[in-house]
Every structure is written in structure tokens, then in C-alpha cells.
Design a protein around this motif. Sequence first.
Motif, mmCIF file in Angstrom:
data_model
loop_
_atom_site.group_PDB
_atom_site.id
_atom_site.type_symbol
_atom_site.label_atom_id
_atom_site.label_comp_id
_atom_site.label_asym_id
_atom_site.label_seq_id
_atom_site.Cartn_x
_atom_site.Cartn_y
_atom_site.Cartn_z
ATOM 1 N N ALA A 175 0.788 -1.016 -0.328
ATOM 2 C CA ALA A 175 -0.428 -0.235 0.170
ATOM 3 C C ALA A 175 0.831 1.386 0.281
ATOM 4 C CB ALA A 175 -1.128 0.387 0.952
ATOM 5 N N TYR A 227 -9.402 7.164 -5.951
ATOM 6 C CA TYR A 227 -9.946 5.470 -5.591
ATOM 7 C C TYR A 227 -11.153 5.738 -5.965
ATOM 8 C CZ TYR A 227 -6.227 5.543 -1.541
ATOM 9 O OH TYR A 227 -4.455 5.395 -1.446
ATOM 10 N N ARG A 242 -13.563 3.797 -3.941
ATOM 11 C CA ARG A 242 -14.804 4.456 -2.602
ATOM 12 C C ARG A 242 -13.514 4.967 -1.720
ATOM 13 N NH1 ARG A 242 -16.191 -1.529 -1.116
ATOM 14 N NH2 ARG A 242 -14.602 -1.521 -1.133
ATOM 15 N N ARG A 257 -14.312 3.837 1.725
ATOM 16 C CA ARG A 257 -13.393 2.451 2.134
ATOM 17 C C ARG A 257 -12.315 2.091 2.214
ATOM 18 N NH1 ARG A 257 -18.927 -0.840 3.366
ATOM 19 N NH2 ARG A 257 -20.058 0.600 4.203
ATOM 20 N N ASP A 258 -11.560 2.611 0.392
ATOM 21 C CA ASP A 258 -10.387 2.245 0.085
ATOM 22 C C ASP A 258 -9.506 3.439 0.143
ATOM 23 O OD1 ASP A 258 -11.744 0.165 -1.324
ATOM 24 O OD2 ASP A 258 -11.986 1.681 -3.375
ATOM 25 N N VAL A 259 -9.588 4.421 0.648
ATOM 26 C CA VAL A 259 -9.035 5.219 1.357
ATOM 27 C C VAL A 259 -8.580 5.401 2.523
ATOM 28 C CG1 VAL A 259 -8.399 8.042 2.010
ATOM 29 C CG2 VAL A 259 -9.734 6.820 -0.023
ATOM 30 N N GLN A 268 -8.832 2.346 4.186
ATOM 31 C CA GLN A 268 -8.567 0.930 4.217
ATOM 32 C C GLN A 268 -6.454 1.441 3.564
ATOM 33 O OE1 GLN A 268 -9.041 -1.995 5.045
ATOM 34 N NE2 GLN A 268 -6.940 -2.321 4.970
ATOM 35 N N ASP A 269 -6.043 1.723 2.889
ATOM 36 C CA ASP A 269 -4.441 2.129 2.314
ATOM 37 C C ASP A 269 -3.928 2.538 3.257
ATOM 38 O OD1 ASP A 269 -4.858 1.117 0.254
ATOM 39 O OD2 ASP A 269 -3.869 2.936 -0.823
ATOM 40 N N SER A 296 -3.844 0.662 5.904
ATOM 41 C CA SER A 296 -2.994 -0.672 5.443
ATOM 42 C C SER A 296 -0.949 -0.480 5.766
ATOM 43 C CB SER A 296 -2.394 -1.198 4.319
ATOM 44 O OG SER A 296 -3.733 -1.793 4.112
ATOM 45 N N GLU A 300 -19.240 9.221 3.828
ATOM 46 C CA GLU A 300 -19.335 8.712 2.955
ATOM 47 C C GLU A 300 -19.741 10.161 1.698
ATOM 48 O OE1 GLU A 300 -20.362 4.995 2.533
ATOM 49 O OE2 GLU A 300 -18.445 4.370 3.231
ATOM 50 N N SER A 309 -13.671 9.111 -10.197
ATOM 51 C CA SER A 309 -12.256 8.439 -8.796
ATOM 52 C C SER A 309 -12.975 9.743 -7.849
ATOM 53 C CB SER A 309 -11.400 8.717 -9.071
ATOM 54 O OG SER A 309 -11.143 7.380 -10.473
#
Length: 297
Positions: A26, A214, A216, A218-220, A222-223, A226, A250, A261
Motif C-alpha cells: 500500500a 480511489y 470508494r 473505504r479504500d482510502v 484501508q490504504d 495498511s 461517505e 474517482s
Amino acid sequence: MSEAFYTDKAKVRAAFERAAHSYDGAAVLQREVSDRMAERLDVIKNAPLMILDAGSGTGYGAAELRRRYPAARVIELDIAASMLKASKAKQQEGAGFFGRLMGRAQPWQACADIEALPLADASVDMVWSNLAIQWLNEPDGVFAEFRRVLKPDGLLMFSTLGPDTLFELRAAFAGQDSATHVNHFIDMHDLGDVLVRNGFALPVMDMEKIVLTYGRVRDVMQDLKSIGAHNVTAGRKAGLTGKHFWQRVEAAYEAYRRDGSLPATYEVVYGHAWRGEPKAKAGHLPDGRQVIEFKKS
């Protein structure tokens, strides 16, 4: 900086200990900034023999420093032991059997706090620090330590994050509750002042913005998790946040969506400076000894 935004160092260490296994997958920003820092070395005439990588992570920057300065010894220092273990494992894997047999895959490493370096005064020619000092609350202490371990005319090169970092995420959280959800970072000009205040000479500061995209929100998040970079401020919310809270966050973040994106903006601050020598007071030598003149009568 407000105390609500002070980071908890124990939680910073714990976050990075947990993130070691997922970090390399990540750490896109960290590698990109490290590469851009290394490009700056092209125009700096310097041939260090002892280099400290302060906040070395899993060893990406240290590997570039060894490649660039093959005669130098690179000391990897990180607050998280698991990060250092990950770096060592990569080096041993790359060295092969005979390299390990000859000891070439045994890096110099130290698990320590960059605000309390376990190194002697004037012991290194260069301090390199990529995206590490933003986790500290007050930069004076770490810059004083960097200057202490640098040899006269030694080079400090660092990168950190500025206050516009993750402004989209901060805005999405704003108004949802009174807790802090995104770390705050120090302005470039303030960092330049701190360098001078702590005895560095000829400081050069510049800034650029790097935008990751990203699918979503949630992807931000999660990165950030990580790489061990999630919220560790003193004013963070205790306990879990509910489903409706995240739906509101969100929805607020969606206002920034462009061309399908979601952006995550990082204000990256670069700086380098040289260890300056303290100015002597009138009637004193640089080491503080007083000069006494004897005049003939």
C-alpha cells in the motif's frame, strides 16, 4: 498545534508494528516520495560514508541509498521492530545463499525513537528521513537530535506532510462529531524556521501536491490502515463509530468525486539543510570558551 491533535507515540508504534506485513502493498506514496527525494541528491555534491535512514520502514529508501553510495554504511532506524525485520528479510532474500554466508545481508539496524537517537554526537555524514517526522508533535526535538548526530557540514534531507494533506477526508468528517479523525501537520514555513532555530544552515524548502485516486472512501481508509497511518490523535473518538456515521462521511466525501474517482490529496514538503556551526558570542570561541586579552602596559 492543538493538543487534541497530538499523536500518541505508543499508538504510532503499535500501528506500524501491525502494518509491517501489508505496508509494501500500500505504500505507493512513500515509494514515490522517496524516489523524488533521491532525485534531489543528483544536484547535491556529497559523498557520505555513514548515513542514517531515520524512520526507515521496510527499507525502500535505504536500498536506494546503498545503491547510490556503495561505499557508505546505511543505518536503518525505525520505531517498529517488525518494519526492520521486514527490511532484513528482503535484503537476505536478495543476497542469496553466498551473500548471506559472507554476511553481506546483515544490515545495520536500530529500533529506536527518532527523538532519542542511540548514536554518538557527530557520527553520521547524512541524515535521510522520508515521511516520518509528521508523526511527531513538536519538530524542535527531532531536528536537534538530527543536528547532534551529524558531523560538521553534514547533510539533512527529509520529507514530511503539510497541512493540506487529506483535506477531502478532513472535510468529510467535519461536523459529524467533535472528535479528531485526521492528523494535522506542520506548515512548510514553520519547519524552515525550526531548522534555523536548531542550528541548520542554508535550508531549502519546497512543496508539491500528489493526488492518489480511489473508487470508494473505504479504500482510502484501508490504504491508510495498511501503512499504519490511521488516526492516532489524542482527540480521536473512543470506541466504534456507527453505520449511519460512516454513511454521512461517505456522502460528504462523494462531493469530491471527479471522472469516476475519489481524490486523496497529499501536500508533500521537502527540505534539506546542512549542519551549521554555532556562532561565537563576542569575546568567546565557538566552543564557548571566553577569550581574555592581555595588553602590554
